[in-house]
Design a protein around this motif. Structure first.
Motif, PDB file in Angstrom:
ATOM      1  N   ASN A 189     -16.806 -33.706 -18.330  1.00 53.46           N
ATOM      2  CA  ASN A 189     -18.283 -33.228 -19.076  1.00 53.46           C
ATOM      3  C   ASN A 189     -17.845 -32.989 -20.710  1.00 53.46           C
ATOM      4  N   THR A 190     -16.970 -31.857 -20.811  1.00 55.39           N
ATOM      5  CA  THR A 190     -16.938 -31.366 -22.154  1.00 55.39           C
ATOM      6  C   THR A 190     -16.229 -32.495 -23.273  1.00 55.39           C
ATOM      7  N   LEU A 191     -15.193 -33.081 -22.609  1.00 53.13           N
ATOM      8  CA  LEU A 191     -14.489 -34.250 -23.554  1.00 53.13           C
ATOM      9  C   LEU A 191     -15.190 -35.622 -23.557  1.00 53.13           C
ATOM     10  N   HIS A 192     -16.168 -35.626 -22.767  1.00 51.56           N
ATOM     11  CA  HIS A 192     -16.969 -36.818 -22.579  1.00 51.56           C
ATOM     12  C   HIS A 192     -16.133 -38.010 -22.411  1.00 51.56           C
ATOM     13  N   ILE A 193     -15.159 -37.720 -21.360  1.00 57.80           N
ATOM     14  CA  ILE A 193     -14.404 -38.997 -20.881  1.00 57.80           C
ATOM     15  C   ILE A 193     -15.020 -39.850 -19.986  1.00 57.80           C
ATOM     16  N   GLY A 194     -15.966 -39.015 -19.015  1.00 58.05           N
ATOM     17  CA  GLY A 194     -16.652 -39.524 -17.939  1.00 58.05           C
ATOM     18  C   GLY A 194     -15.794 -39.867 -16.786  1.00 58.05           C
ATOM     19  N   GLN A 195     -16.570 -39.936 -15.637  1.00 56.90           N
ATOM     20  CA  GLN A 195     -15.724 -40.262 -14.392  1.00 56.90           C
ATOM     21  C   GLN A 195     -15.107 -41.405 -14.551  1.00 56.90           C
ATOM     22  N   SER A 196     -13.648 -41.349 -14.658  1.00 57.13           N
ATOM     23  CA  SER A 196     -12.750 -42.702 -14.738  1.00 57.13           C
ATOM     24  C   SER A 196     -11.479 -42.318 -14.365  1.00 57.13           C
ATOM     25  N   ILE A 197     -10.687 -43.418 -14.472  1.00 57.52           N
ATOM     26  CA  ILE A 197      -9.220 -43.228 -13.868  1.00 57.52           C
ATOM     27  C   ILE A 197      -8.490 -42.342 -15.036  1.00 57.52           C
ATOM     28  N   LEU A 198      -8.867 -42.363 -16.090  1.00 57.08           N
ATOM     29  CA  LEU A 198      -8.333 -41.599 -17.393  1.00 57.08           C
ATOM     30  C   LEU A 198      -8.567 -40.103 -16.908  1.00 57.08           C
ATOM     31  N   ALA A 215      -9.359 -33.197  -5.740  1.00 52.01           N
ATOM     32  CA  ALA A 215      -9.103 -33.062  -7.266  1.00 52.01           C
ATOM     33  C   ALA A 215      -9.845 -34.210  -7.909  1.00 52.01           C
ATOM     34  N   LEU A 216      -9.976 -35.524  -6.902  1.00 48.66           N
ATOM     35  CA  LEU A 216     -10.271 -36.960  -7.611  1.00 48.66           C
ATOM     36  C   LEU A 216     -11.913 -37.070  -7.411  1.00 48.66           C
ATOM     37  N   LEU A 217     -12.343 -36.169  -6.309  1.00 50.67           N
ATOM     38  CA  LEU A 217     -13.875 -36.467  -6.010  1.00 50.67           C
ATOM     39  C   LEU A 217     -14.758 -36.647  -7.155  1.00 50.67           C
ATOM     40  N   MET A 218     -14.785 -35.534  -8.110  1.00 51.92           N
ATOM     41  CA  MET A 218     -15.599 -35.566  -9.332  1.00 51.92           C
ATOM     42  C   MET A 218     -14.906 -36.166 -10.532  1.00 51.92           C
ATOM     43  N   THR A 219     -13.849 -36.360 -10.511  1.00 54.38           N
ATOM     44  CA  THR A 219     -13.143 -36.840 -12.016  1.00 54.38           C
ATOM     45  C   THR A 219     -13.070 -38.287 -11.768  1.00 54.38           C
ATOM     46  N   LEU A 220     -12.744 -38.916 -10.824  1.00 55.26           N
ATOM     47  CA  LEU A 220     -12.579 -40.264 -10.724  1.00 55.26           C
ATOM     48  C   LEU A 220     -13.674 -40.955 -10.173  1.00 55.26           C
ATOM     49  N   GLY A 221     -14.519 -40.181  -9.282  1.00 55.85           N
ATOM     50  CA  GLY A 221     -15.582 -40.897  -8.784  1.00 55.85           C
ATOM     51  C   GLY A 221     -15.415 -41.370  -7.379  1.00 55.85           C
ATOM     52  N   THR A 222     -16.576 -41.920  -6.704  1.00 52.28           N
ATOM     53  CA  THR A 222     -16.460 -42.369  -5.405  1.00 52.28           C
ATOM     54  C   THR A 222     -17.028 -43.753  -5.153  1.00 52.28           C
ATOM     55  N   PHE A 223     -17.221 -44.554  -6.208  1.00 46.88           N
ATOM     56  CA  PHE A 223     -17.757 -45.653  -6.140  1.00 46.88           C
ATOM     57  C   PHE A 223     -16.688 -46.677  -5.885  1.00 46.88           C
ATOM     58  N   ALA A 224     -16.553 -47.692  -4.848  1.00 50.62           N
ATOM     59  CA  ALA A 224     -15.366 -48.494  -4.292  1.00 50.62           C
ATOM     60  C   ALA A 224     -15.814 -49.695  -5.230  1.00 50.62           C
ATOM     61  N   ARG A 225     -15.346 -49.509  -6.601  1.00 47.53           N
ATOM     62  CA  ARG A 225     -15.459 -50.777  -7.390  1.00 47.53           C
ATOM     63  C   ARG A 225     -14.091 -51.201  -7.904  1.00 47.53           C
ATOM     64  N   LEU A 226     -13.941 -52.347  -8.472  1.00 42.55           N
ATOM     65  CA  LEU A 226     -12.691 -52.363  -9.328  1.00 42.55           C
ATOM     66  C   LEU A 226     -13.082 -51.683 -10.727  1.00 42.55           C
ATOM     67  N   PRO A 227     -12.069 -51.080 -11.463  1.00 40.67           N
ATOM     68  CA  PRO A 227     -12.351 -50.369 -12.542  1.00 40.67           C
ATOM     69  C   PRO A 227     -12.424 -51.446 -13.527  1.00 40.67           C
ATOM     70  N   VAL A 228     -13.313 -52.197 -13.767  1.00 41.84           N
ATOM     71  CA  VAL A 228     -13.468 -53.148 -14.638  1.00 41.84           C
ATOM     72  C   VAL A 228     -14.741 -53.048 -15.594  1.00 41.84           C
ATOM     73  N   ASN A 229     -14.401 -53.175 -16.997  1.00 45.86           N
ATOM     74  CA  ASN A 229     -15.255 -53.065 -17.885  1.00 45.86           C
ATOM     75  C   ASN A 229     -16.329 -54.263 -18.107  1.00 45.86           C
ATOM     76  N   MET A 230     -17.646 -54.116 -17.527  1.00 43.86           N
ATOM     77  CA  MET A 230     -18.404 -55.386 -17.430  1.00 43.86           C
ATOM     78  C   MET A 230     -18.563 -56.245 -18.444  1.00 43.86           C
TER      79      MET A 230
END
Lengths: 386, 328
Positions: A228-237, A310-325
């Motif tokens: 949220n604060t650093l605006h990285i968004g739910q992501s692998i990073l 620790a990953l539930l809200m930081t990485l997300g729960t969508f079963a998708r390839l982490p691919v930039n569309m």
């Protein structure tokens, strides 16, 4: 005397019963996971996409492709091979230069043609051809070759864990890339440089407390700060940064232990030969401590694989390839989810125990393999060294 | 250096040759001296700096987390908070958590967490200890060589899978004997947690029982004590500090567990559990359930919950270091 025998016998029974219970639980859990999950495991389980989907995609051919040997149904126009069975036509070959690898959908997102997809319709120069099991292979190939501009409708079957495995691996790599160097270098400072005293003791106590803090607290922190604060968004990073903080204390502690097991006499001998401190550390201490450090890293990998809170809200729960569309490449800024998090989500959201157990089989195989590898390393090197 | 001299020789002028001569005599000799002493010192300083930076990053980042969590979590209890103030006493003793009504009481969660942990310890520790006695003292060597790796594997299974097992097997089993219509309950949580902490405690206990010197046993046996008496009157008391360490670690793991618990707890909105069949809401579950959408005061209160958890962990660690100090 007799009563003592009876008493001992009863206690003995309790001891055997407790051990039998412990082993029984292990067998029960492993049996539960395998019996529920195995029906979902097929040859495609590892490599298939997670969710079923149907995509309409466009591609433009710029060259002709050579038919590979053994490939009966093949479009020279697109470089795509098919095989026919009772369900219809399946993609079983895609040339490395095929325009299908850069195919786009109506939203201009890259949706590549992949092996294992079911062909449902082809739109070329002669209008749309619906494809099913009764369509003749010649008609399909003719439609695929009819024009440079081809639109396909492809069905993705789903039911596999490929996106989860890719996300888990990317997460492990990213986390270790940051956590391992900092953790190991910090441990070297603590053991080899810092003067023992209040400061080091305070740091040690702090790392011990941090190692004990529940991972959900790190998850809360990571979600608020990184997402949220650093605006990285739910992501692998964001997930990797959270895990890095979670793993640092353990990483420092295991490395410290490994460095401490190197006998003082090694260092003294090295100094005695005229080596300076940095030479002693890099040529004597570290090589002797490498097995211990490796075991620490493997344990960290096991922790990443098993981590969920620790990953539930930081990485997300969508079963998708982490691919930039828009580029079609894997990206650390994309959300995804790991095997363990998905197993939890399946049970929590839809009560799908079978899928969770099938994912659980993959997790168990990975975790048990890591466990055995770390055992072998410590056994081999503890004999060789001292 | 070689490149430079080649280049200068190619140009082949007198000045260059002179310069080259000067260079060889003066600069190279100075450089040689430096490579022996100064470069070593420089390298030493450089690496010292690198190691120190890494240690500082680690320490500073973890310090920041603690400061961040505490500042967020304590804000609602001090005047001047942008979302209003909350009485810390009613936070710690409150029996209802209803964010939409502005009620944030975690007293019943603290009780839930403590009861679940206590239950898991009461149930898990005796089995774990007896398993450790079996592995270290009673079992034939070959049998122990098979069972010990099995117990260690059990410790490696991620907690989510214990949760799935609890959801599919334990909770339905509890429902069969429960007066309520759901199997999610304090009892289900206790069962899942005790299974989860069992292998960790058993492994550490096995190690510490094995570390008791053999002549303790020989002395006891020579005095006429039976094998079982030796184990329980001599060996276990000598391994006390290791066993206590294992229990304290088990407490830490049980109180901090989230994902395995969330699937079988039932997640109540209030009320102290009246029986082992009541649904509960441990502290960790509270954070996990609401952090995704919480904002304002509710979000601060989740951090306050985290502060309470961290304080529990600090207490546990203090107890642990006391135990280890006593053992020497």
């Amino acid at each position: 005397m007799n009563s003592r025998k009876i008493k001992d016998g009863i206690i003995n029974i309790f001891i055997w019963a407790a051990a039998a219970f412990s082993v029984g639980i292990l067998i029960a859990i492993v049996y539960f996971i395998f019996s529920n999950g195995l029906p979902l495991i097929s040859s495609r389980f590892i490599t298939a996409q997670y969710n079923a989907s149907t995509n309409i995609i466009h591609m433009t051919s710029e060259q002709t492709f050579l038919q590979p040997s053994g490939q009966d149904i093949f479009s020279e126009n697109l470089g795509i091979g098919l095989e026919q069975d009772d369900d219809g036509f399946w993609v079983n070959y895609v040339d490395t230069n095929s325009p299908g690898r850069r195919a786009i959908n109506n939203a201009d997102e890259i949706v590549p043609v992949e092996v294992g997809q079911l062909l449902q319709a082809v739109t070329g120069a002669d209008g749309q051809l619906r494809v099913d099991a009764n369509t003749s292979p010649e008609d399909v190939v003719a439609a695929l070759n009819s024009s440079p501009d081809i639109t396909l409708r492809l069905n993705e079957q789903g039911g596999g864990v490929w996106p989860l495995i890719v996300t888990t691996l990317l997460l492990i790599l990213t986390t270790l890339l940051v956590a391992a160097p900092i953790g190991i270098l910090a441990a070297i400072y603590m053991v080899e440089y810092a003067k023992p005293g209040k400061v080091v003791n305070t740091i040690r106590f702090a790392t011990e407390i941090l190692a004990g803090i529940p991972s959900i607290v790190y998850g809360l922190f990571g979600f608020l700060v990184f997402v949220n604060t650093l605006h990285i968004g739910q992501s692998i990073l964001a997930g990797a940064l959270t895990l890095m903080i979670l793993l640092l204390p353990t990483m420092i502690r295991t490395t410290e232990e490994a460095l401490k097991t190197v006998p003082m006499s090694y260092r003294e001998a090295s100094y005695g030969l005229g080596a300076n401190k940095i030479q002693t550390i890099s040529k004597v201490v570290l090589p002797s401590a490498i097995p211990g450090i490796t075991v620490g890293v493997i344990l960290a990998i096991g922790r990443i694989v098993g981590e969920s809170a620790a990953l539930l809200m930081t990485l997300g729960t969508f079963a998708r390839l982490p691919v930039n569309m828009s580029t079609g490449n894997l990206s650390l800024r994309e959300a995804g989810t790991t095997l363990t998090v998905r197993a939890y989500v399946e049970v929590n959201e839809s009560g799908n125990v079978e899928m969770a157990a099938a994912i659980g089989i993959v997790i168990l195989v990975i975790v048990f393999a890591l466990n055995i590898i770390s055992k072998l390393i410590s056994r081999k090197f503890s004999k060789a060294n001292y | 250096m070689v490149e430079l001299s080649v280049k200068l020789e190619e140009e082949n002028s007198v000045e260059c040759a002179l310069f080259l001569h000067y260079f060889e005599v003066e600069v190279l000799s100075v450089e040689k001296e430096m490579s022996v002493n100064q470069r070593r010192v420089m390298m030493e300083k450089l690496f010292h700096g690198i190691f120190f930076t890494a240690a500082s990053i680690a320490v500073v980042s973890v310090a920041l987390i603690i400061i961040f969590i505490f500042s967020r979590g304590l804000q609602p209890f001090f005047p001047g908070n942008e979302f209003g103030n909350y009485n810390p006493i009613s936070f710690l003793t409150g029996l209802n958590w209803r964010p939409s009504f502005g009620t944030f009481g975690i007293g019943y969660m603290i009780v839930s967490s403590l009861l679940a942990t206590l239950g898991a310890i009461l149930l898990g520790v005796p089995i774990a200890l007896l398993t450790a006695v079996f592995l270290a003292e009673v079992a034939p060597k070959r049998l122990a060589a098979i069972i010990q790796p099995a117990v260690e594997l059990l410790a490696a299974i991620p907690s989510v899978l214990y949760g799935v097992f609890g959801f599919a097997i334990i909770a339905p089993a509890v429902r069969n004997i429960s007066p309520y219509s759901t199997g999610n309950s304090l009892l289900a949580v206790i069962l899942v947690l005790s299974i989860m902490i069992l292998p960790t405690i058993a492994s550490i206990c096995t190690t510490s029982i094995r570390a008791v010197p053999g002549y303790y046993r020989e002395g006891s046996l020579a005095l006429g004590a039976s094998k079982i008496q030796t184990i329980f009157k001599v060996v276990i008391p000598s391994a006390k500090s290791g066993i206590l360490t294992a229990i304290v670690l088990g407490v830490g793991r049980a109180i901090g567990e989230t994902m395995a618990v969330i699937l079988v707890a039932g997640n109540s909105e209030g009320g102290i559990p009246s029986s082992i069949f009541s649904i509960i809401r441990p502290l960790t579950v509270n954070i996990a359930l609401e952090m995704g959408y919480a904002a304002g005061m509710q979000q601060q209160m989740l951090f306050s919950t985290a502060v309470v958890l961290i304080i529990f962990i600090i207490i546990i660690n203090l107890v642990l270091s006391k135990i280890q100090k006593k053992a020497g």
